[in-house]
Structures are given as C-alpha cells and as structure tokens.
Motif scaffolding. Structure first.
Motif, PDB file in Angstrom:
ATOM      1  N   GLY A  19       0.802  -1.210   0.000  1.00 54.18           N
ATOM      2  CA  GLY A  19       0.000   0.000   0.000  1.00 54.18           C
ATOM      3  C   GLY A  19       0.833   1.258   0.000  1.00 54.18           C
ATOM      4  O   GLY A  19       0.461   2.260  -0.607  1.00 54.18           O
ATOM      5  N   ASP A  20       1.973   1.223   0.686  1.00 51.83           N
ATOM      6  CA  ASP A  20       2.813   2.409   0.754  1.00 51.83           C
ATOM      7  C   ASP A  20       4.006   2.260  -0.187  1.00 51.83           C
ATOM      8  O   ASP A  20       4.018   1.386  -1.048  1.00 51.83           O
ATOM      9  N   ASP A  21       5.025   3.133  -0.026  1.00 50.22           N
ATOM     10  CA  ASP A  21       6.165   3.147  -0.949  1.00 50.22           C
ATOM     11  C   ASP A  21       6.762   1.753  -1.098  1.00 50.22           C
ATOM     12  O   ASP A  21       7.012   1.057  -0.118  1.00 50.22           O
ATOM     13  N   ALA A  22       7.053   1.382  -2.334  1.00 54.19           N
ATOM     14  CA  ALA A  22       7.538   0.026  -2.596  1.00 54.19           C
ATOM     15  C   ALA A  22       9.021  -0.113  -2.247  1.00 54.19           C
ATOM     16  O   ALA A  22       9.402  -0.907  -1.391  1.00 54.19           O
ATOM     17  N   ILE A  23       9.871   0.650  -2.918  1.00 54.83           N
ATOM     18  CA  ILE A  23      11.302   0.683  -2.597  1.00 54.83           C
ATOM     19  C   ILE A  23      11.653   2.139  -2.351  1.00 54.83           C
ATOM     20  O   ILE A  23      11.548   2.971  -3.254  1.00 54.83           O
ATOM     21  N   VAL A  24      12.050   2.453  -1.126  1.00 53.69           N
ATOM     22  CA  VAL A  24      12.258   3.846  -0.748  1.00 53.69           C
ATOM     23  C   VAL A  24      13.581   3.981   0.002  1.00 53.69           C
ATOM     24  O   VAL A  24      13.830   3.281   0.975  1.00 53.69           O
TER      25      VAL A  24
END
Length: 321
Positions: free
Chosen positions: A216-221
C-alpha cells in the motif's frame, strides 16, 4: 569417519568450493530440536531464539522447517549465520510478546544471511481499528511492529524469502553496508498505510534486484531517518529488475533526508500501479545528488484523498519539513 571428513574437506578445498573452516560451519540447527512446536498457536519465540543463540557461536544454519507454522514475536538474529526459512512465521498480535518494535531484528551482525522459500505473515488487519470506506484505507492502532529491523549489519544477504500482510514497514535496513536483496517477494495489502516494501536507511553499497513487491505504501524507498547515532550517508545503491504494485510511490527517495543520499541508480523496473511513479522528496538538511532513473515502465493514477500521491508520473519536491 574422521578421516572421511578430512578427505572431504581437502577435496572441496582443492575444487575451490570450501575451506575446512567453512565445512565445519555447515551445521544445521532445526528449531524443532530446541522446543519449537510449529503448530501456529504456541508462541515459539523463546525456542527459536535458543536455536539462534546456539548457531551464533557455530556459524551454522538456523532452519525453520517446512510444513510448520511458528507463532513468533521479536527474534534477534546474530552474525555469521544463515536464518533459513522454509516454513511459515506468523507474527504475534500481542505487544507484550515483543522485545522491540521489530519481528526479525539484528544489530551489528556481520555476514548474516536470511534465505529460504518460506514466508512471514504479518496479520496486518489485527493491528487496525477499522476500515474507512470513504478514504479507502484501514485505520491503524497506536502500536504495530515492523517486519524487519536490521541495524548496522555488514555483508548482509536477504534472498528468496516472502513476507506479506505487513502492518507497518517491511524490510527496514538501518546503517547497513554491503547488502544484497535478491528475489524477495512482498505481498502486502494495498489498502494498509505505511506498509513500505524495502527501506534502505543510511545504507551503503546495496543491490536490490529481481524483487516482486505489492504494498500500500512506498515500494522501494531510500531514506535517511533522524537517529540518535550517526549512521552516515545513504550511497551507492542500485535497484534493478524489480516488478512493483503500490498505492503510493513506486521508486522513491525521502521524505526523510537528514543525511546525504547520493549515487543511486534505479533501472530496468516495471511499476504496474502507483500514485507516483518516480519520486524524490527532500525535506531535511541532507543533500540528494547523482540519482539516475533509467528504463522504468510505470502506471500512475489518482486514488482517494488520504493517499499521498495525486497520480504524478514524476514527482520531485524540496520543501523544508
């Protein structure tokens, strides 16, 4: 038997496959032998930790065997071991079972491997208070654990495992150096906020490849969070050949940028869905430079209002926090 062992070591060494030291370190510590039940109902944290502690001095493999489900809270991995996951880890929903805010943890653990074809299930909805239909997301409780908190680890390998249904951040690596993340699968819910996939934080010399992420949130950050200790810059990171589905940013730097983030390469990735395809958010006192996005195919669209993106293809912002 002793002579056979010596001959085997010499043969492997002559082939360049092993030294006598490596051969001796190949011992397996099956968690069932240390009292773990693997029935999915008994809390197995203490028993599995016994296996981890036993393997720590031996440099062997801690085996989570297949066809078993182990209920766990915080497990503290040690350096020099292979934590090999063939079965399933099911995380506890009871905060009092945890020694920290992470499920799989390690601190200053050199030469740690986390491998195997097994799975870690995060039971995310047990950490939610309810579903907000108007805003299309789950509302979270005051406390929820991260799936991984790996701090100050050098020569770290995370390969082939699957984790999913995370209630909070997924693979959080803080101040780690010389890292390989390869063929990791993330299967989070798209409607749970803050369930990032992979977060290199103040890390250096990192390769992330061949991963499949749904979150749901950032995939690779890539980020540099504010810490009491100085973990230094985030630098020399390559992300490539990954497939991503997210309801936030696909490939991202920030927002936490308290130290420099530089020499970052994102390439050969597919973002099947996102709210922002490519994203850099500079909010703190660090600098961001020498960043390349190359050969990225992505889809970006607007979701409901609380989700952070607005369907931007590329989003670069520099706004003081």
């Amino acid at each position: 038997m002793k002579n056979f062992r010596i001959l085997a070591v010499l043969l492997l060494a002559s082939l360049g496959l092993a030294s006598s030291q490596n051969f001796a370190a190949a011992k397996t510590f099956n968690v069932l032998d240390f009292g773990a039940k693997g029935d999915g109902a008994t809390l197995d944290t203490v028993a599995i930790q016994r296996a981890i502690d036993a393997a720590a001095g031996d440099g062997g493999t801690v085996l989570i065997p297949r066809k078993h489900t182990f209920l766990v809270a915080t497990l503290d991995l040690k350096g020099g071991m292979d934590f090999h996951l063939d079965g399933t880890l099911l995380i506890s929903t009871n905060q009092s079972d945890y020694a920290s805010d992470g499920v799989i943890t390690a601190s200053n653990a050199p030469n740690l491997k986390i491998t195997g074809a097994g799975k870690i299930s995060g039971r995310s909805l047990s950490f939610m208070t309810g579903y907000d239909a108007a805003n299309e997301w789950w509302l979270f409780k005051e406390w929820r654990p991260k799936m991984f908190v790996l701090t100050g680890c050098t020569n770290l390998v995370v390969r082939d495992i699957t984790f999913g249904d995370a209630p909070f951040w997924g693979l959080h690596m803080l101040g780690c150096e010389n890292v390989l993340v390869d063929n990791v699968t993330v299967e989070n819910r798209l409607d749970v906020p803050n369930c990032d996939g992979i977060d290199p934080d103040h890390c250096r010399n990192v390769e992330i490849k061949n991963c499949h992420l749904t979150c749901g949130d950032d995939a690779i950050v890539i980020k540099a969070t504010r810490q009491t200790n100085d973990f230094g810059a985030c630098a020399n990171i390559r992300v490539h050949d990954c497939v991503i589905r997210t309801q936030d940013a696909g490939l991202k730097i920030g927002t936490e940028t308290t130290s420099d983030i530089h020499d970052i390469l994102f390439e050969h990735c597919k973002i099947l869905s996102s709210s922002r395809g490519l994203c850099i958010q500079l909010r703190d006192e660090g600098n961001v430079f020498n960043v390349t996005f190359r050969d990225i195919k992505f889809v970006s669209r607007y979701h409901s209002d609380p989700w952070w993106g607005r369907g931007e293809a590329i989003s670069f912002t520099a706004i003081p926090r």
